[in-house]
Scaffold this motif. Structure first.
Motif, mmCIF file in Angstrom:
data_model
loop_
_atom_site.group_PDB
_atom_site.id
_atom_site.type_symbol
_atom_site.label_atom_id
_atom_site.label_comp_id
_atom_site.label_asym_id
_atom_site.label_seq_id
_atom_site.Cartn_x
_atom_site.Cartn_y
_atom_site.Cartn_z
ATOM 1 N N HIS A 103 -53.935 23.222 5.503
ATOM 2 C CA HIS A 103 -55.091 22.606 4.832
ATOM 3 C C HIS A 103 -55.459 21.251 5.436
ATOM 4 C CE1 HIS A 103 -51.534 20.870 3.033
ATOM 5 N NE2 HIS A 103 -52.268 19.941 2.431
ATOM 6 N N THR A 104 -54.566 20.701 6.281
ATOM 7 C CA THR A 104 -54.867 19.412 6.910
ATOM 8 C C THR A 104 -55.213 19.554 8.387
ATOM 9 O OG1 THR A 104 -52.566 19.032 7.543
ATOM 10 C CG2 THR A 104 -53.232 18.249 5.363
ATOM 11 N N GLY A 105 -55.157 20.769 8.894
ATOM 12 C CA GLY A 105 -55.465 21.001 10.306
ATOM 13 C C GLY A 105 -56.668 21.910 10.457
ATOM 14 N N VAL A 106 -57.054 22.113 11.715
ATOM 15 C CA VAL A 106 -58.149 23.041 12.009
ATOM 16 C C VAL A 106 -57.672 23.985 13.106
ATOM 17 C CG1 VAL A 106 -60.499 23.301 12.870
ATOM 18 C CG2 VAL A 106 -59.939 21.360 11.392
ATOM 19 N N SER A 107 -57.563 25.248 12.777
ATOM 20 C CA SER A 107 -57.149 26.225 13.783
ATOM 21 C C SER A 107 -58.355 26.667 14.595
ATOM 22 C CB SER A 107 -56.519 27.449 13.114
ATOM 23 O OG SER A 107 -56.502 28.515 14.057
ATOM 24 N N ALA A 108 -58.329 26.326 15.871
ATOM 25 C CA ALA A 108 -59.439 26.727 16.747
ATOM 26 C C ALA A 108 -59.549 28.253 16.803
ATOM 27 C CB ALA A 108 -59.217 26.157 18.149
ATOM 28 N N VAL A 109 -58.397 28.926 16.743
ATOM 29 C CA VAL A 109 -58.413 30.388 16.805
ATOM 30 C C VAL A 109 -59.111 30.976 15.578
ATOM 31 C CG1 VAL A 109 -56.934 32.439 16.681
ATOM 32 C CG2 VAL A 109 -56.393 30.608 18.298
ATOM 33 N N MET A 110 -58.770 30.451 14.417
ATOM 34 C CA MET A 110 -59.344 31.026 13.193
ATOM 35 C C MET A 110 -60.826 30.681 13.038
ATOM 36 S SD MET A 110 -56.009 30.722 10.741
ATOM 37 C CE MET A 110 -56.608 31.706 9.376
ATOM 38 N N GLU A 111 -61.215 29.515 13.549
ATOM 39 C CA GLU A 111 -62.641 29.162 13.527
ATOM 40 C C GLU A 111 -63.408 30.031 14.535
ATOM 41 O OE1 GLU A 111 -63.838 27.203 11.206
ATOM 42 O OE2 GLU A 111 -61.833 26.691 10.469
ATOM 43 N N ALA A 112 -62.798 30.254 15.690
ATOM 44 C CA ALA A 112 -63.428 31.128 16.696
ATOM 45 C C ALA A 112 -63.614 32.530 16.115
ATOM 46 C CB ALA A 112 -62.577 31.182 17.964
ATOM 47 N N ALA A 113 -62.630 32.954 15.315
ATOM 48 C CA ALA A 113 -62.720 34.295 14.717
ATOM 49 C C ALA A 113 -63.990 34.439 13.878
ATOM 50 C CB ALA A 113 -61.487 34.568 13.868
ATOM 51 N N LYS A 114 -64.392 33.347 13.222
ATOM 52 C CA LYS A 114 -65.625 33.415 12.422
ATOM 53 C C LYS A 114 -66.836 33.674 13.316
ATOM 54 C CE LYS A 114 -63.805 30.088 9.078
ATOM 55 N NZ LYS A 114 -63.871 28.687 8.619
ATOM 56 N N LEU A 115 -66.838 33.007 14.464
ATOM 57 C CA LEU A 115 -67.972 33.186 15.378
ATOM 58 C C LEU A 115 -67.961 34.574 16.001
ATOM 59 C CD1 LEU A 115 -67.854 29.693 17.117
ATOM 60 C CD2 LEU A 115 -69.505 30.475 15.400
ATOM 61 N N ILE A 116 -66.761 35.056 16.289
ATOM 62 C CA ILE A 116 -66.660 36.401 16.885
ATOM 63 C C ILE A 116 -67.059 37.454 15.858
ATOM 64 C CG2 ILE A 116 -65.055 38.084 17.898
ATOM 65 C CD1 ILE A 116 -63.517 35.599 19.060
ATOM 66 N N ASP A 117 -66.659 37.208 14.626
ATOM 67 C CA ASP A 117 -67.053 38.171 13.600
ATOM 68 C C ASP A 117 -68.556 38.133 13.330
ATOM 69 O OD1 ASP A 117 -66.350 40.260 11.755
ATOM 70 O OD2 ASP A 117 -66.974 38.859 10.185
#
Ligand SMILES: [Zn+2]
Length: 388
Positions: A196-210
């Protein structure tokens, strides 16, 4: 002395220059320039920024409007890692086929156009053939645009452009356009227990890929516009082929990079899809920044190849149908320079000898019968340009 070559001899000559896209094409350009000069035809060059490669164009016949552009590329794809039975840069005949790199894609057409020059001049064509040979087609149709602009500036306007990519001498009136967007998501690393205090680039990228998945579903479900009906599938598609990101299972990824590749049907614009994607990027980035202001998303749109839109009553299509007698409707899945001509106001069509299935392959070949069909085409074109 005027140099005379049959189409086949010309093909042998052109194939002997190993003009792989990564190398210079200037030796070939020098040679073609000399050849045309031997017939009193003046060539013009349009160089790349480094001066290592050049487009070449020339007006054959009277300097008047209403001519026909014959467009081909001079570069070929590499032969490295391919299992060739013969020297790729020497034309070898076997079983009615001429083998060699570029015989099909697309020095065959280049050879036909160049070999036809003496005949066109002898016949005294009343409207010109405008030869347009590009570089770097195989690496994203990079060379042609500057040449097309220069031709518009320095030569009388042609009424049609024939792009001689292999089509078995059929009239091909459309292809999709394509472009890419590179994305680099910059996240913020923390131990994943504190997600909750970090930002996962992978998980954010997943939103764009989806998002790309969602757009594909929407496009697939939408009504098919008439100009897209002949394509398979008849809608714009979005694809992510490669993703790199993350360092450990328990660290929110600092970096994730991927490429989005979009193939547009005619009528759909690169601008529209770029904006739609960047809007989504802004939305995702806002969510990232709400957690960590340092997090951000970097994007880079790579130059695309515009699609070729089937023209209603197009001059180029009418011409090719008249010269070939082909009345079939064809669109293809590969990109060409034809869309770049059309984008600049030309009526454009694809028609050239050989089968695209042989392009880029080891033991690439063109059937001699295709080369002969191409010669027929050139003879009929010369007849047509000799009419009042
Ligand atoms: Zn090609």
């Amino acid at each position: 002395m005027p140099q005379i070559y049959s189409a086949r001899e010309m093909l042998e000559k052109l194939v002997s220059f190993p003009t792989v896209s990564s190398e210079s094409n200037l030796e070939l350009v020098d040679w073609v320039e000399d050849y045309l000069a031997s017939h009193g035809v003046k060539s013009h060059r349009v160089y790349n920024a480094e001066g290592t490669k050049a487009n070449l164009y020339a007006n054959v016949g009277p300097e008047v409007e209403g001519g026909v552009i014959l467009s081909g590329h001079t570069d070929v794809v590499p032969v490295e890692g391919q299992d060739w039975d013969t020297d790729p840069f020497t034309v070898v005949e076997k079983d009615g086929k001429l083998y060699g790199r570029g015989t099909c894609d697309m020095k065959g057409f280049d050879a036909l156009a160049l070999a036809a020059v003496p005949l066109a001049l002898k016949r005294g064509i009343k409207r010109p053939i405008q030869i347009a040979l590009s570089y770097d087609e195989e690496v994203g149709c990079v060379g042609a645009p500057d040449m097309i602009d220069a031709m518009a500036e320095h030569m009388p306007r042609a009424s049609a452009a024939v792009i001689g990519e292999p089509s078995m001498m059929k009239a091909v009136s459309g292809h999709k356009g394509a472009f890419g967007i590179r994305t680099h998501v910059h996240g913020f690393e923390v131990h994943s227990s504190l997600i909750h205090t970090g930002v996962s680039a992978v998980m954010e990228a997943a939103k764009l890929i989806d998002w790309a998945n969602q757009m594909n579903a929407i496009n697939a479900a939408a009504p098919v516009p008439p100009e897209a009906a002949d394509f398979v599938p008849p809608y714009t598609t979005l694809h992510v082929g490669i993703v790199h990101g993350g360092t450990a299972n328990n660290i929110t990824a600092k970096d994730c990079e991927f490429g989005l590749f979009i193939r547009c049907v005619p009528g759909d614009s690169f601008d529209y899809w770029t904006k739609a994607y960047l809007d989504k990027v802004a939305e995702v980035e806002a969510g990232m920044k709400a957690i960590r202001p340092e997090a951000w998303i970097e994007t880079r749109v790579t130059k695309g190849v515009p699609g070729l839109k089937p023209e209603k009553d197009g001059a180029a299509e009418a011409l090719v149908r008249r010269l070939t007698g082909d009345n079939s409707t064809n669109v293809v899945s590969y990109g060409t320079e034809a869309g770049q001509y059309q984008e600049r106001g030309h009526s454009a069509i694809i028609c050239g000898p050989g089968d695209i299935a042989q392009a880029h392959q080891p033991n690439e070949f063109i059937e001699i019968s295709q080369l002969e069909a191409g010669e027929q085409f050139m003879h009929r074109l010369i007849d047509y340009l000799s009419e009042d």
